[in-house]
Design an enzyme around this catalytic site. Structure first.
Site, PDB file in Angstrom:
ATOM      1  N   CYS A 132       6.602  -0.658   6.598  1.00  0.00           N
ATOM      2  CA  CYS A 132       6.215   0.580   6.149  1.00  0.00           C
ATOM      3  C   CYS A 132       7.227   1.121   4.825  1.00  0.00           C
ATOM      4  O   CYS A 132       8.788   1.063   5.211  1.00  0.00           O
ATOM      5  CB  CYS A 132       6.088   1.901   6.500  1.00  0.00           C
ATOM      6  SG  CYS A 132       5.287   3.114   5.724  1.00  0.00           S
ATOM      7  N   LEU A 133       7.348   1.347   3.208  1.00  0.00           N
ATOM      8  CA  LEU A 133       8.039   2.288   2.054  1.00  0.00           C
ATOM      9  C   LEU A 133       8.551   3.550   3.202  1.00  0.00           C
ATOM     10  O   LEU A 133       9.549   3.842   2.640  1.00  0.00           O
ATOM     11  CB  LEU A 133       7.520   2.166   1.154  1.00  0.00           C
ATOM     12  CG  LEU A 133       6.754   1.142   0.278  1.00  0.00           C
ATOM     13  CD1 LEU A 133       6.168   1.961  -0.964  1.00  0.00           C
ATOM     14  CD2 LEU A 133       7.599   0.348  -0.245  1.00  0.00           C
TER      15      LEU A 133
ATOM     16  N   GLY B  17       0.703  -1.290   0.400  1.00  0.00           N
ATOM     17  CA  GLY B  17       0.184  -0.004  -0.103  1.00  0.00           C
ATOM     18  C   GLY B  17       0.365   1.300  -0.130  1.00  0.00           C
ATOM     19  O   GLY B  17       2.394   1.531   0.343  1.00  0.00           O
TER      20      GLY B  17
ATOM     21  N   HIS C  91      -3.628   0.171   8.108  1.00  0.00           N
ATOM     22  CA  HIS C  91      -2.262   1.229   8.065  1.00  0.00           C
ATOM     23  C   HIS C  91      -1.988   2.096   7.090  1.00  0.00           C
ATOM     24  O   HIS C  91      -1.746   3.498   7.981  1.00  0.00           O
ATOM     25  CB  HIS C  91      -1.066   0.669   7.495  1.00  0.00           C
ATOM     26  CG  HIS C  91       0.234   0.674   7.001  1.00  0.00           C
ATOM     27  ND1 HIS C  91       1.729   0.176   8.281  1.00  0.00           N
ATOM     28  CD2 HIS C  91       0.580   1.493   6.312  1.00  0.00           C
ATOM     29  CE1 HIS C  91       2.606   0.659   8.228  1.00  0.00           C
ATOM     30  NE2 HIS C  91       1.770   1.620   6.615  1.00  0.00           N
ATOM     31  N   GLU C  92      -2.845   2.184   6.201  1.00  0.00           N
ATOM     32  CA  GLU C  92      -2.852   3.466   4.967  1.00  0.00           C
ATOM     33  C   GLU C  92      -3.915   4.591   5.384  1.00  0.00           C
ATOM     34  O   GLU C  92      -3.266   5.979   5.554  1.00  0.00           O
ATOM     35  CB  GLU C  92      -3.297   3.148   3.616  1.00  0.00           C
ATOM     36  CG  GLU C  92      -2.237   2.448   2.836  1.00  0.00           C
ATOM     37  CD  GLU C  92      -1.106   2.234   3.233  1.00  0.00           C
ATOM     38  OE1 GLU C  92      -0.855   3.383   2.825  1.00  0.00           O
ATOM     39  OE2 GLU C  92      -0.225   1.654   2.965  1.00  0.00           O
TER      40      GLU C  92
ATOM     41  N   GLN D 222       2.861  10.010   1.534  1.00  0.00           N
ATOM     42  CA  GLN D 222       4.383   9.004   1.606  1.00  0.00           C
ATOM     43  C   GLN D 222       4.830   9.842  -0.209  1.00  0.00           C
ATOM     44  O   GLN D 222       6.525   9.569  -0.094  1.00  0.00           O
ATOM     45  CB  GLN D 222       4.347   7.499   1.411  1.00  0.00           C
ATOM     46  CG  GLN D 222       3.632   6.939   2.483  1.00  0.00           C
ATOM     47  CD  GLN D 222       3.915   5.174   2.477  1.00  0.00           C
ATOM     48  OE1 GLN D 222       2.542   5.197   2.248  1.00  0.00           O
ATOM     49  NE2 GLN D 222       4.506   4.588   3.137  1.00  0.00           N
TER      50      GLN D 222
ATOM     51  N   HIS E 116      -1.920   6.694   7.554  1.00  0.00           N
ATOM     52  CA  HIS E 116      -0.948   7.262   7.299  1.00  0.00           C
ATOM     53  C   HIS E 116      -1.578   8.574   7.241  1.00  0.00           C
ATOM     54  O   HIS E 116      -1.168  10.408   6.769  1.00  0.00           O
ATOM     55  CB  HIS E 116      -0.683   7.609   6.073  1.00  0.00           C
ATOM     56  CG  HIS E 116       0.886   6.247   5.493  1.00  0.00           C
ATOM     57  ND1 HIS E 116       1.785   6.557   5.908  1.00  0.00           N
ATOM     58  CD2 HIS E 116       1.287   4.953   5.668  1.00  0.00           C
ATOM     59  CE1 HIS E 116       2.972   5.844   6.331  1.00  0.00           C
ATOM     60  NE2 HIS E 116       2.423   4.930   6.002  1.00  0.00           N
TER      61      HIS E 116
HETATM   62 CO    CO Z   1       2.926   2.694   5.325  1.00  0.00          CO
END
Ligand code: CO
Length: 160
Positions: A88-89, A46, A130-131, A51, A134
């Site tokens: 997480c990226l 995701g 999770h997304e 991000q 953000h």
């Molecule tokens: Co993330």
């Protein structure tokens, strides 16, 4: 489509509340396309707009061939509790154990501007939550019960 730079932990943008998308225009669609390409390039499940430095309420999740793109998402319902490992990226090399709902129901807009309802269970529920976090400036490490580096042995697997 183009790859975008992923903003990493430490950058203020990741801690801010993203703003509602007021108009789904060509720029928004281009950002979504770029987000998808960037997420896939880095093997993410995701990605949320903050991000890539865009403080807008939209994210993409791709779990087991199911792609969910949500603009201005709202959580309608959650149920249950599961503990799983997340990464997480924006926080490369770090894994954490986080408690999330087993089921989540969200509503939002798709890229045509139509309202959609999305339901997710298990891994999809984790990814959606999770997304969503953000967009409120919350990173998984703030909710994690345990945090460890990739390659490090998990605390519960440690032997003495
Ligand atoms: Co993330």
């Amino acid at each position: 489509m183009a790859l975008r730079n992923i903003i990493t932990k430490g950058n203020d943008i990741l801690g801010k509340r993203a703003k509602e998308v007021t108009e789904i225009n060509a720029r928004i669609l281009m950002i979504l396309d770029d987000m998808l390409e960037t997420m896939r390039e880095f093997n993410g499940l995701g990605i949320a707009a903050p991000q890539v430095g865009v403080l807008k309420r939209m994210f993409i999740v791709e779990v087991e061939d199911q792609i969910v793109e949500l603009i201005n998402p709202e959580i309608l319902e959650i149920d249950g509790c599961q503990k799983s490992e997340e990464g997480c990226l924006s926080i490369p090399g770090i894994i954490g154990t986080v408690e999330r709902p087993v089921y989540v129901k969200m509503k939002g807009l798709d890229r045509q501007g139509d309202q959609v309802i999305v339901e997710g269970t298990e891994l999809m529920a984790v990814a959606l939550c999770h997304e969503y976090d953000h967009l409120d400036g919350i990173l998984f490490v703030e909710k994690a019960k345990e945090i460890y580096e990739v390659g490090e042995e998990q605390p519960e697997e440690e032997q003495d």
